[in-house]
Design a protein around this motif. Structure first.
Motif, PDB file in Angstrom:
ATOM      1  N   SER A 375       0.845  -1.195   0.000  1.00 37.31           N
ATOM      2  CA  SER A 375       0.000   0.000   0.000  1.00 37.31           C
ATOM      3  C   SER A 375       0.880   1.245   0.000  1.00 37.31           C
ATOM      4  O   SER A 375       2.046   1.213   0.386  1.00 37.31           O
ATOM      5  N   THR A 376       0.290   2.340  -0.410  1.00 33.36           N
ATOM      6  CA  THR A 376       1.056   3.575  -0.624  1.00 33.36           C
ATOM      7  C   THR A 376       1.665   4.153   0.658  1.00 33.36           C
ATOM      8  O   THR A 376       2.622   4.906   0.602  1.00 33.36           O
ATOM      9  N   VAL A 377       1.126   3.785   1.839  1.00 33.36           N
ATOM     10  CA  VAL A 377       1.712   4.297   3.082  1.00 33.36           C
ATOM     11  C   VAL A 377       2.694   3.297   3.699  1.00 33.36           C
ATOM     12  O   VAL A 377       3.203   3.512   4.791  1.00 33.36           O
ATOM     13  N   SER A 378       2.952   2.195   2.991  1.00 30.49           N
ATOM     14  CA  SER A 378       3.889   1.188   3.496  1.00 30.49           C
ATOM     15  C   SER A 378       5.294   1.463   2.963  1.00 30.49           C
ATOM     16  O   SER A 378       5.484   2.255   2.036  1.00 30.49           O
ATOM     17  N   SER A 379       6.279   0.770   3.544  1.00 34.56           N
ATOM     18  CA  SER A 379       7.679   0.936   3.134  1.00 34.56           C
ATOM     19  C   SER A 379       7.849   0.651   1.648  1.00 34.56           C
ATOM     20  O   SER A 379       7.165  -0.191   1.075  1.00 34.56           O
ATOM     21  N   LEU A 397      -3.703   1.904  -3.234  1.00 41.44           N
ATOM     22  CA  LEU A 397      -4.240   2.713  -2.143  1.00 41.44           C
ATOM     23  C   LEU A 397      -4.176   1.912  -0.842  1.00 41.44           C
ATOM     24  O   LEU A 397      -3.977   0.706  -0.840  1.00 41.44           O
ATOM     25  N   THR A 398      -4.391   2.618   0.273  1.00 34.89           N
ATOM     26  CA  THR A 398      -4.312   1.987   1.591  1.00 34.89           C
ATOM     27  C   THR A 398      -5.420   0.958   1.783  1.00 34.89           C
ATOM     28  O   THR A 398      -6.572   1.224   1.473  1.00 34.89           O
ATOM     29  N   GLY A 399      -5.063  -0.201   2.300  1.00 42.40           N
ATOM     30  CA  GLY A 399      -6.066  -1.224   2.614  1.00 42.40           C
ATOM     31  C   GLY A 399      -5.958  -2.423   1.696  1.00 42.40           C
ATOM     32  O   GLY A 399      -5.689  -2.289   0.503  1.00 42.40           O
ATOM     33  N   PHE A 400      -6.194  -3.599   2.271  1.00 44.51           N
ATOM     34  CA  PHE A 400      -6.059  -4.831   1.495  1.00 44.51           C
ATOM     35  C   PHE A 400      -7.143  -5.000   0.442  1.00 44.51           C
ATOM     36  O   PHE A 400      -6.991  -5.786  -0.482  1.00 44.51           O
ATOM     37  N   LYS A 401      -8.238  -4.240   0.569  1.00 45.42           N
ATOM     38  CA  LYS A 401      -9.252  -4.338  -0.490  1.00 45.42           C
ATOM     39  C   LYS A 401      -8.645  -3.962  -1.840  1.00 45.42           C
ATOM     40  O   LYS A 401      -8.944  -4.569  -2.862  1.00 45.42           O
ATOM     41  N   TRP A 402      -7.737  -2.968  -1.821  1.00 51.88           N
ATOM     42  CA  TRP A 402      -7.111  -2.532  -3.079  1.00 51.88           C
ATOM     43  C   TRP A 402      -6.085  -3.535  -3.563  1.00 51.88           C
ATOM     44  O   TRP A 402      -6.008  -3.856  -4.749  1.00 51.88           O
ATOM     45  N   MET A 403      -5.276  -4.047  -2.638  1.00 51.70           N
ATOM     46  CA  MET A 403      -4.255  -5.032  -3.027  1.00 51.70           C
ATOM     47  C   MET A 403      -4.897  -6.332  -3.492  1.00 51.70           C
ATOM     48  O   MET A 403      -4.459  -6.943  -4.461  1.00 51.70           O
ATOM     49  N   GLY A 404      -5.978  -6.755  -2.794  1.00 46.46           N
ATOM     50  CA  GLY A 404      -6.667  -7.984  -3.175  1.00 46.46           C
ATOM     51  C   GLY A 404      -7.271  -7.885  -4.569  1.00 46.46           C
ATOM     52  O   GLY A 404      -7.140  -8.808  -5.387  1.00 46.46           O
ATOM     53  N   ASN A 405      -7.922  -6.769  -4.859  1.00 43.73           N
ATOM     54  CA  ASN A 405      -8.531  -6.591  -6.184  1.00 43.73           C
ATOM     55  C   ASN A 405      -7.484  -6.455  -7.281  1.00 43.73           C
ATOM     56  O   ASN A 405      -7.648  -6.997  -8.372  1.00 43.73           O
ATOM     57  N   ARG A 406      -6.381  -5.752  -6.986  1.00 49.72           N
ATOM     58  CA  ARG A 406      -5.307  -5.632  -7.985  1.00 49.72           C
ATOM     59  C   ARG A 406      -4.639  -6.990  -8.214  1.00 49.72           C
ATOM     60  O   ARG A 406      -4.327  -7.358  -9.359  1.00 49.72           O
ATOM     61  N   GLY A 414      -2.774 -13.770 -16.038  1.00 52.62           N
ATOM     62  CA  GLY A 414      -1.746 -14.808 -16.121  1.00 52.62           C
ATOM     63  C   GLY A 414      -0.448 -14.458 -15.414  1.00 52.62           C
ATOM     64  O   GLY A 414       0.568 -15.131 -15.591  1.00 52.62           O
ATOM     65  N   LYS A 415      -0.466 -13.410 -14.585  1.00 51.87           N
ATOM     66  CA  LYS A 415       0.738 -13.024 -13.832  1.00 51.87           C
ATOM     67  C   LYS A 415       0.799 -13.808 -12.516  1.00 51.87           C
ATOM     68  O   LYS A 415      -0.191 -14.370 -12.067  1.00 51.87           O
ATOM     69  N   SER A 416       1.980 -13.801 -11.899  1.00 48.30           N
ATOM     70  CA  SER A 416       2.139 -14.418 -10.573  1.00 48.30           C
ATOM     71  C   SER A 416       2.249 -13.319  -9.523  1.00 48.30           C
ATOM     72  O   SER A 416       3.077 -12.417  -9.676  1.00 48.30           O
ATOM     73  N   VAL A 417       1.418 -13.391  -8.507  1.00 45.12           N
ATOM     74  CA  VAL A 417       1.503 -12.423  -7.401  1.00 45.12           C
ATOM     75  C   VAL A 417       2.081 -13.163  -6.208  1.00 45.12           C
ATOM     76  O   VAL A 417       1.449 -14.053  -5.638  1.00 45.12           O
ATOM     77  N   LEU A 418       3.310 -12.811  -5.863  1.00 43.87           N
ATOM     78  CA  LEU A 418       4.049 -13.576  -4.860  1.00 43.87           C
ATOM     79  C   LEU A 418       3.770 -13.109  -3.438  1.00 43.87           C
ATOM     80  O   LEU A 418       3.695 -13.920  -2.510  1.00 43.87           O
ATOM     81  N   PHE A 419       3.570 -11.791  -3.261  1.00 43.87           N
ATOM     82  CA  PHE A 419       3.515 -11.259  -1.904  1.00 43.87           C
ATOM     83  C   PHE A 419       2.902  -9.868  -1.941  1.00 43.87           C
ATOM     84  O   PHE A 419       3.089  -9.122  -2.905  1.00 43.87           O
ATOM     85  N   ALA A 420       2.153  -9.540  -0.891  1.00 36.33           N
ATOM     86  CA  ALA A 420       1.631  -8.178  -0.716  1.00 36.33           C
ATOM     87  C   ALA A 420       1.601  -7.883   0.775  1.00 36.33           C
ATOM     88  O   ALA A 420       1.395  -8.783   1.588  1.00 36.33           O
ATOM     89  N   PHE A 421       1.839  -6.608   1.134  1.00 39.25           N
ATOM     90  CA  PHE A 421       1.771  -6.285   2.559  1.00 39.25           C
ATOM     91  C   PHE A 421       1.392  -4.829   2.782  1.00 39.25           C
ATOM     92  O   PHE A 421       1.513  -3.996   1.898  1.00 39.25           O
ATOM     93  N   GLU A 422       0.913  -4.563   4.006  1.00 40.81           N
ATOM     94  CA  GLU A 422       0.699  -3.181   4.439  1.00 40.81           C
ATOM     95  C   GLU A 422       1.332  -3.010   5.812  1.00 40.81           C
ATOM     96  O   GLU A 422       1.469  -3.967   6.572  1.00 40.81           O
ATOM     97  N   GLU A 423       1.700  -1.771   6.122  1.00 37.99           N
ATOM     98  CA  GLU A 423       2.489  -1.520   7.328  1.00 37.99           C
ATOM     99  C   GLU A 423       1.742  -1.878   8.620  1.00 37.99           C
ATOM    100  O   GLU A 423       2.366  -2.064   9.647  1.00 37.99           O
ATOM    101  N   ALA A 424       0.414  -2.001   8.560  1.00 34.62           N
ATOM    102  CA  ALA A 424      -0.356  -2.343   9.758  1.00 34.62           C
ATOM    103  C   ALA A 424      -0.366  -3.860   9.979  1.00 34.62           C
ATOM    104  O   ALA A 424      -1.406  -4.463  10.208  1.00 34.62           O
ATOM    105  N   ILE A 425       0.798  -4.493   9.892  1.00 33.43           N
ATOM    106  CA  ILE A 425       1.085  -5.925  10.101  1.00 33.43           C
ATOM    107  C   ILE A 425       0.142  -6.869   9.337  1.00 33.43           C
ATOM    108  O   ILE A 425      -0.262  -7.906   9.836  1.00 33.43           O
TER     109      ILE A 425
END
Length: 611
Positions: A375-379, A397-406, A414-425
């Motif tokens: 997310s945009t506020v993460s490292s 954008l902030t929040g896993f709803k955005w990362m999950g949908n992306r 057909g891409k591989s998504v290996l990892f996603a994170f946000e600073e709120a653990i």
């Protein structure tokens, strides 16, 4: 208002209370409202009835109690009726595919409310419309719901949980058919449908009939089996795990996590973590902690540290009560415990996930198909690793709803998504769950810790190695409390019209030069050729990001769920610059400059974060 009851002198309030007493069939909340009417407690009634809980992209989250501003039997029925109606409009095959409903262990005896009760009522609403419901027979971690939506190809999922909120709260979290949390415009459409379906449908209260219906299925055993089978695909060092002698303590902080993390370690052939006895069983009172949030640090982990000292363990893992997030602490050589920030864990897990992927993939070209998100506020540490290693990094954008949908969009391409994170653990280590998942993250962290032990390396040492290789990323985040919307508006408008010049953003902050400004409220981004932001914008919240010439990045934003102005700052140093003391001082100076230049005029109206 019903006969025999007194008027409050406010016709709108009287109408709302009268309608409530007409619709509500929960004797506890009915008598609570009747008592308030009898006492003439107008202010308390206004608090309960003046505004309905707002249904947003995070669903609902509010205290349990009577009235339209709280989580209770009637508001759950009304919310579910609106959601069901919207799904009926969107899916012709809703009655073939169905929905899943999960719940945590929260309960509120005074109002008779609780997660299990709310989940049963939600099931009754759907079943009354002929919609099949997969209702878990027992508590589950939040990640089980998005996993089930994807695994069974359902239209939607509901998780009844307030995650790490205080004990009086509960929540209603919604997933779409793609396995990710809903994003706009679904939230607005569902909110509208709720308003149009406030009167309980004839069978909405009938949980007894619903629980006997052939439309009701319990997916617990199947999903339990399939989930752990799926996360095993992310186990890469089984031989090391089997012989591991690393001692790890785990706490579920009175939530649902204990049995599931034990199962996850078993799936990875890791030795079982030591469970904090006083916190391993679900307890809606959360008796041993002030707040059930592992981010709060030492207060939540006191019992874990004591158990670790007793057993000779050097690492503590902690889930929040719905087990979708993960915190980790490690004992240092000094004897003190270090609680890693969400950004530091993002760096460690990102490094580990890529290292494991590289082990499995000999084709050098495959890296071009690989993605990591944050997310945009993460490292920005994943961006630095991506630049060096050749995979793709994207910010959302902030929040896993955005990362999950992306992530779903990328997987569909057909891409591989290996990892996603946000600073709120929050960490997504497995694309079968398009949301943060503290259960799979705990097992993957356990494997990483066991591997590092074979190299006589601690997590702290490995984090330093990651920063030495990809550049130090030092962060400093905090917030101010502000209940006055006018103060918040004035603060952000002053930044947007800096030095009284309309639509003009600052170019410097004290001694620090600003190289770019992105405003996701107005859609301005000076980094883009047309000054238009690429990320989605929202006028309902404030968020401005500054990039500095010294490698610093700072975001100031309002919180969607709390009366806070949050700031997130990071100094990204080039690889080779390892003067951490100097980098920390530079970041401290930058934070001071931001507060002095951007927040100072309103500062006496803001409360600093409690220590």
């Amino acid at each position: 208002m019903e006969s025999g009851s007194s008027s409050t002198g406010d016709s709108g309030l009287d109408r709302a209370v009268g309608l409530w007493l007409q619709y509500d069939q929960n004797p506890k909340t009915v008598s609570m409202v009747q008592a308030l009417v009898k006492e003439g407690a107008v202010e308390a009634l206004k608090k309960c009835f003046s505004s309905r809980m707002e249904f947003g992209t995070a669903g609902l989250r509010a205290p349990m109690g009577p009235g339209i501003s709280c989580m209770n039997d009637l508001t759950i029925i009304q919310t579910t009726q609106g959601f069901c109606h919207y799904l009926e409009e969107r899916f012709e095959n809703l009655k073939e595919r169905g929905v899943v409903i999960g719940y945590d262990a929260r309960a509120h005896p005074p109002s008779g409310g609780g997660s299990k009760r709310f989940a049963s009522l939600a099931a009754a609403v759907f079943i009354s419309r002929g919609v099949p419901v997969h209702l878990f027979a027992d508590i589950v971690p939040t990640p089980f719901v998005p996993f089930t939506v994807s695994h069974l190809g359902l239209c939607a999922g509901i998780m009844v949980t307030a995650s790490h909120n205080p004990k009086q709260d509960n929540g209603y979290k919604v997933y779409w058919e793609n396995g990710a949390q809903i994003v706009s415009p679904h939230d607005k459409c569902i909110a509208k449908a709720i308003e149009e379906n406030l009167e309980p449908w004839p069978k909405s209260w009938d949980t007894e009939e619903a629980l006997k219906s052939p439309l009701l299925k319990d997916p617990y055993q199947d999903i339990h089996t399939q989930y752990f089978k799926t996360i095993q695909n992310h186990c890469h060092n089984r031989d090391i795990n089997k012989s591991s002698e690393v001692k790890i303590v785990h706490t579920s902080v009175h939530g649902v996590g204990h049995t599931f993390v034990q199962s996850a370690f078993k799936a990875f052939d890791l030795p079982a973590p030591y469970a904090v006895e006083e916190q391993k069983d679900p307890d809606p009172e959360f008796p041993t902690v002030k707040y059930p949030n592992p981010e709060e640090g030492e207060g939540v982990l006191t019992l874990s540290f004591a158990l670790a000292e007793k057993e000779g363990a050097t690492v503590v893992l902690a889930n929040d009560p719905d087990a979708d997030r993960l915190a980790i602490a490690e004992k240092q050589e000094s004897g003190r415990w270090r609680l890693f920030s969400g950004n530091e864990l993002g760096a460690l897990l990102g490094w580990w996930m890529f290292r494991c992927w590289k082990q499995q993939n000999s084709d050098a070209a495959a890296v071009k198909n690989l993605y990591m998100l944050s997310s945009t506020v993460s490292s920005k540490i994943l961006r630095a690793i991506a630049v060096k290693e050749g995979f793709h990094f994207e910010e959302t954008l902030t929040g896993f709803k955005w990362m999950g949908n992306r992530a779903r969009d990328l997987l569909d391409q057909g891409k591989s998504v290996l990892f996603a994170f946000e600073e709120a653990i929050g960490y997504m280590c497995c694309p079968s769950v398009l949301d943060k998942d503290g259960v799979s993250a705990a097992a993957i962290a356990g494997e990483m810790i066991s591997y590092l032990a074979t190299k006589s390396t601690s997590l702290s040492q490995q984090l330093t190695a990651v920063y030495e290789e990809y550049g130090y990323h030092i962060t400093k985040n905090s917030y101010f409390i502000c209940h006055d919307q006018n103060v918040i508006r004035s603060l952000f408008e002053r930044i947007r019209n800096y030095n009284d010049q309309k639509d003009s953003y600052p170019t410097e902050c004290g001694r620090f030069s600003i190289s770019a400004v992105r405003d996701l409220t107005t859609g301005h981004d000076s980094n883009q050729p047309d000054n238009k932001a690429v990320l989605p914008t929202s006028r309902s919240s404030h968020m401005i990001t500054f990039s500095f010439s010294n490698g610093g990045v700072a975001t100031i934003r309002t919180s969607g769920t709390e009366p806070k102005i949050k700031y997130y700052t990071e100094l990204c140093a080039a690889p080779g610059n390892s003067d951490v003391t100097q980098l920390k001082k530079e970041l401290d100076d930058l934070v001071e400059a931001i507060i002095e230049n951007f927040l100072e005029p309103e500062k006496n109206k803001l409360q600093p974060k409690p220590q």
